[in-house]
Design a protein around this motif. Sequence first.
Motif, PDB file in Angstrom:
ATOM      1  N   SER A 130      -9.874  18.859 -16.510  1.00 48.68           N
ATOM      2  CA  SER A 130      -7.771  19.240 -16.210  1.00 48.68           C
ATOM      3  C   SER A 130      -7.540  19.458 -17.156  1.00 48.68           C
ATOM      4  N   TYR A 131      -7.853  19.626 -19.144  1.00 51.21           N
ATOM      5  CA  TYR A 131      -7.467  20.703 -19.584  1.00 51.21           C
ATOM      6  C   TYR A 131      -8.049  21.967 -19.569  1.00 51.21           C
ATOM      7  N   TYR A 132      -9.582  21.741 -19.871  1.00 50.67           N
ATOM      8  CA  TYR A 132      -9.968  23.278 -19.939  1.00 50.67           C
ATOM      9  C   TYR A 132      -9.914  24.167 -18.472  1.00 50.67           C
ATOM     10  N   LYS A 133      -9.178  23.446 -17.333  1.00 51.23           N
ATOM     11  CA  LYS A 133      -8.811  24.725 -16.790  1.00 51.23           C
ATOM     12  C   LYS A 133      -8.263  25.903 -17.121  1.00 51.23           C
ATOM     13  N   ALA A 496     -14.675  37.759 -11.680  1.00 47.87           N
ATOM     14  CA  ALA A 496     -13.718  36.657 -12.285  1.00 47.87           C
ATOM     15  C   ALA A 496     -13.775  35.833 -11.002  1.00 47.87           C
ATOM     16  N   LEU A 497     -13.575  34.165 -11.333  1.00 50.31           N
ATOM     17  CA  LEU A 497     -13.368  33.110 -10.244  1.00 50.31           C
ATOM     18  C   LEU A 497     -12.508  33.087  -9.979  1.00 50.31           C
ATOM     19  N   ALA A 498     -12.526  33.156  -8.356  1.00 46.64           N
ATOM     20  CA  ALA A 498     -10.636  33.037  -7.817  1.00 46.64           C
ATOM     21  C   ALA A 498      -9.952  31.405  -9.130  1.00 46.64           C
ATOM     22  N   GLU A 499      -8.348  31.721  -9.266  1.00 50.07           N
ATOM     23  CA  GLU A 499      -7.773  30.948 -10.019  1.00 50.07           C
ATOM     24  C   GLU A 499      -7.931  29.306  -8.846  1.00 50.07           C
ATOM     25  N   ASP A 500      -8.312  29.125  -7.927  1.00 48.98           N
ATOM     26  CA  ASP A 500      -8.178  27.445  -7.466  1.00 48.98           C
ATOM     27  C   ASP A 500      -9.352  26.996  -7.354  1.00 48.98           C
ATOM     28  N   LYS A 501     -10.354  27.906  -7.671  1.00 47.93           N
ATOM     29  CA  LYS A 501     -11.521  27.661  -7.979  1.00 47.93           C
ATOM     30  C   LYS A 501     -12.003  26.559  -9.840  1.00 47.93           C
ATOM     31  N   LEU A 502     -10.617  27.143 -10.376  1.00 51.80           N
ATOM     32  CA  LEU A 502     -10.755  26.021 -11.595  1.00 51.80           C
ATOM     33  C   LEU A 502     -10.234  24.587 -11.722  1.00 51.80           C
ATOM     34  N   PRO A 503     -11.033  23.477 -12.330  1.00 55.68           N
ATOM     35  CA  PRO A 503     -11.541  23.880 -13.100  1.00 55.68           C
ATOM     36  C   PRO A 503     -13.318  23.904 -13.237  1.00 55.68           C
ATOM     37  N   ASP A 556       3.829  19.605 -21.931  1.00 52.24           N
ATOM     38  CA  ASP A 556       4.095  19.848 -20.455  1.00 52.24           C
ATOM     39  C   ASP A 556       2.480  19.062 -20.117  1.00 52.24           C
ATOM     40  N   PRO A 557       1.745  18.725 -20.784  1.00 53.15           N
ATOM     41  CA  PRO A 557       0.461  17.496 -20.539  1.00 53.15           C
ATOM     42  C   PRO A 557       0.322  17.755 -19.440  1.00 53.15           C
ATOM     43  N   ASN A 558       0.885  16.850 -18.675  1.00 53.56           N
ATOM     44  CA  ASN A 558       0.229  16.134 -16.491  1.00 53.56           C
ATOM     45  C   ASN A 558       0.700  17.417 -16.220  1.00 53.56           C
ATOM     46  N   ASN A 559       0.807  18.564 -16.254  1.00 52.07           N
ATOM     47  CA  ASN A 559       1.212  19.833 -15.352  1.00 52.07           C
ATOM     48  C   ASN A 559       0.197  19.957 -14.377  1.00 52.07           C
ATOM     49  N   THR A 560      -0.063  19.756 -13.316  1.00 52.40           N
ATOM     50  CA  THR A 560      -1.634  20.573 -12.379  1.00 52.40           C
ATOM     51  C   THR A 560      -1.730  21.021 -12.099  1.00 52.40           C
ATOM     52  N   GLU A 561      -0.550  22.010 -12.056  1.00 58.14           N
ATOM     53  CA  GLU A 561      -0.379  23.771 -11.743  1.00 58.14           C
ATOM     54  C   GLU A 561      -0.991  24.573 -13.270  1.00 58.14           C
ATOM     55  N   SER A 562      -0.126  24.231 -13.492  1.00 58.59           N
ATOM     56  CA  SER A 562      -0.468  25.488 -14.424  1.00 58.59           C
ATOM     57  C   SER A 562      -0.203  24.887 -16.209  1.00 58.59           C
ATOM     58  N   LEU A 563      -0.405  25.523 -16.398  1.00 62.89           N
ATOM     59  CA  LEU A 563      -0.877  25.521 -18.461  1.00 62.89           C
ATOM     60  C   LEU A 563       0.349  24.641 -18.927  1.00 62.89           C
ATOM     61  N   VAL A 564       1.999  25.373 -18.276  1.00 62.26           N
ATOM     62  CA  VAL A 564       3.287  24.672 -19.694  1.00 62.26           C
ATOM     63  C   VAL A 564       4.320  25.375 -18.318  1.00 62.26           C
ATOM     64  N   SER A 565       5.057  24.335 -17.777  1.00 63.49           N
ATOM     65  CA  SER A 565       5.959  24.775 -17.422  1.00 63.49           C
ATOM     66  C   SER A 565       6.857  26.057 -17.313  1.00 63.49           C
ATOM     67  N   LYS A 566       8.089  26.641 -17.451  1.00 61.33           N
ATOM     68  CA  LYS A 566       8.444  27.304 -17.027  1.00 61.33           C
ATOM     69  C   LYS A 566      10.010  26.645 -18.351  1.00 61.33           C
TER      70      LYS A 566
END
Length: 915
Positions: A130-133, A496-503, A556-566
């Motif tokens: 969930s992090y290295y994603k 490149a792999l598609a983003e939705d394939k991450l992690p 924003d460590p628990n954000n599942t959508e992006s690295l960090v929200s705006k």
Amino acid sequence: MSYEHQKIEKYWQNYWKDHKTFEVTDDSDKPKYYVLDMFPYPSGAGLHVGHPLGYIASDIITRYKRLCGFNVLHPMGYDSFGLPAEQYAIKTGKHPSIATQENVTRYREQLENLGLSFDWSREVKTSDPSYYKHTQWIFLKLFNSWYDLDLDKAREIKELISEFENSGNSNIKSTHHCEVSFTHVQWKNFNEKEKEDILQCYRLAYRAQTSVNWCPELGTVLANDEVKEGFSVRGSHPVFQKSMMQWCLRITAYAKRLLEGLDNINWSDSLKEMQRNWIGRSIGAEIDFNIENSDESIKVFTTRADTIFGATFMVLAPESDYVEAIVTADQKQAVNEYLEKTQKRSERERIAEVKKVSGVFSGAYCVNPFTQTKIPIWIADYVLGGYGTGAIMAVPAHDSRDYSFAKHFNLPIISIIKGADVSESSLDAKSGTLVNSGFLDGLDVKVAIKVAIEEVEKRSLGKSTTNYKLRDAIFSRQRYWGEPFPIYFEDGIPRALAEDKLPLELPEVDKYLPTQDGEPPLARATFWKTDEGHPLEYSTMPGFAGSSAYFLRYMDPNNTESLVSKKANEYWRDVDLYVGGVEHATGHLLYSRCWNMFLYDLGYICEEEPFKRLVNQGMIQGRSNFVYRVKGTNKFVSLGLIDNYDTMQVHVDVNIVKNDILDVEAFKSWMPEYKDAEFILEGSDYKCGYAQEKMSKSKYNVVNPDKICNEYGADTLRLYEMFLGPIEQSKPWNTNGIEGVYRFIQKYWKLIETELVDSEPTQDELKVLHTAIKKIKADLEVLSLNTSVSAFMICVNDLTKLKCKNKSILKDLTILLSPFTPHLCEEVWKKMGMKESISFASFPKLNEAYLVESNYSYPISVNGKMKFLLDLPIDLGKDDIEKVVMENEKVKQLIGDKTVRKLIIVPKKIVNLVL
RNA sequence: GCCCGAGUGGUGGAAUUGGUAGACACGCUAGACUUAGGAUCUAGUGCGCAAGCGUGGAGGUUCAAGUCCUCUCUCGGGCACCA
């Protein structure tokens, strides 16, 4: 009743945990403050006393800033991908995540025992999918970006492609290594493979066949900052140069910004200097030298264009492409032999033989464009292929390397600096007046450099250029325990792999070793393919991948959508204080800045520089002990007698040595091989040798904090580590002074324990308190935590002398002290009947009125003669004082019409001495 | 070789940045309390018998230098054939 630290500290640690005291949100009206520690690699050895030094300091600042009304983000996590876990896995066959998790648990426990106020709800682990994603996501962004030099920022690759489609690549200014130019028509006619080959030259993450640092022992390539003097930093194994296809990061695109950004951040000068050296900018010029009997010319790079009249030969790097083209038939064999010889040498040998002069004449000549003289072209490995143009004009009179080369091969040496004696050595200094240099004659070197470059440009012989030593970072490792690349290969073309394939999660493998064909461990996973059956990349990312953006993830460590929200990013923005070791100067700290700038360019984050202020805590060194084994026996000789024997030095566990005397029985049972050890003693003792070394498990000199926490308590350890000396200084660990700090805590407890009275404090008490507030506040601002501990000791001593029982004084003192010894202070707070935790109290306000004011009045003396005393307002700067004094009536009278030659203002405290 | 940083009591280290050098702590010495040890408390502690001398060394600027300038020595760190 004495202070029972064990019970009390446990109680408050649980209290903080249960009440989530240190959890923060980004929905606050308070101003933010972000205090960050470099997260540790969770090694099997656990924490030693060196680790907490920085953590304690940052915790003190964190707690202080909270008292000052800030909403403080203070997170912790683990850099949990890494070599030791993998090597342990190779040995045991257990998955590295198992050992990693055990170590993490242990670290967490030890950190909590120190009373550190981390917001544990924000904990991250780099090896967690969930992090290295997000690490993989950033890599995809790098892969899909290029650097636009016109806008001086990174842009998406699809914008580059549409530029290619519209007008080819001739108008595009970019940091790239593309050697072909093409029109939009040509672009459209390229096939997929050709298109991608070109794009690879522009992508910020690209694959390239490059000469890499190959470490056979570790079975992987290493980045430049992971190699030191030809050996790997980890494990100290020899490193060789090898040409391999590797992933690289185009960090060189950011060289200029990484360098210039240093001017605006509050880091130590030494650290900035290290980064500056590493980036290594040098400003100079590229100049073309025509090859004799040819239409071709050779481009050289020089920072000393002024010395061109002294250029008596030219040198090419063995790797240079020119070599093949210019070498003459009769020199061909000699040149080939030389090239072969230099290629065989390892990096290590090359470094070791720096002083040895070697080279070969190519047979060809070129023409010095200014003197029109014919100068020979040589090939030598003191010229590096990777820097500048891989070719230099040699000016032996003013460059020591060229000088020794010229002397060795008997080449002409012409001085162009007035008065320079070059019979014994070259004159390298950038100073002096030019002679024998045509239009440059009579000019100073510094001026001449500029003039020479102007002339070069005017005559179209070349142009001014800036070069950087910084190399692109090698980004792949042939290992298991790292982030997999989100890349697959379609007909050999990386995609490149598609983003939705991450992690893209690490696959299970039967063994953690390379395959028999020498492929990385991931090749063992036969299913390591995309759903469509395209093979995935076998390499994994290097250690610095996971740590290059973790400070953003904490926001924003628990954000599942992006690295960090705006929203989270715009609230927390950047790190206000970063504490960690210098060893990351040219690695982590440079890569982090680069990634941060990149994400800033693409608009994902709002600050260009990630770490506003950085403090390097010094290393706490260990003190190792040695025993001396007589070679080939199981006999051990005491230190004083080793001269009589042929011995070898062996590290011995410091925990079975006291005052350098070995506990012989403990030694025998320490390791099975020593069970029957015999000893040759001095008197009745076995004396051990000692040395100051880095604390490490293999040196058996690790002192861990648990023991001290048990014996004296975490608060004492916290105070003591701060009291040891300035935070930035390295120092050996010894517990000699810990008693004094322990005594301070007892004394303080005694002061609080008496029946307190709720009355008006006396002037004396106020003076003591406010002196402490002033000093400690100032110390905290500059992180001079050792002197603030002293200030507390003075304050408590003074209050004890005054027999202070005043509740308000002691309450304020407790608040002041709470960042340092939080458990103790919470306990005191409770005892005083305060309901609210001190964590949320405010820092005591300083009232200067209670301070000694005599410091601020000055005697005035004119022309060295002391005249009279003049009281001045508090807190004037030096210039202000002078102004006030000059406008003072008394002074005007004294001076009269005379012109004042010198006016001296002396603080009152030394008046008696001067008068 | 180049670039940083640092040299202060027996020890760790202070010194408001040019203003009483050695704060604070360890250690040591003496004393008190204790059967004793430990703990605690009190006093002393840069060197020198003294006048004096003292911040690695030699000069300099200044009324005043640990602090600024020049040279030099030593240690630590970084880079290292980067033109």
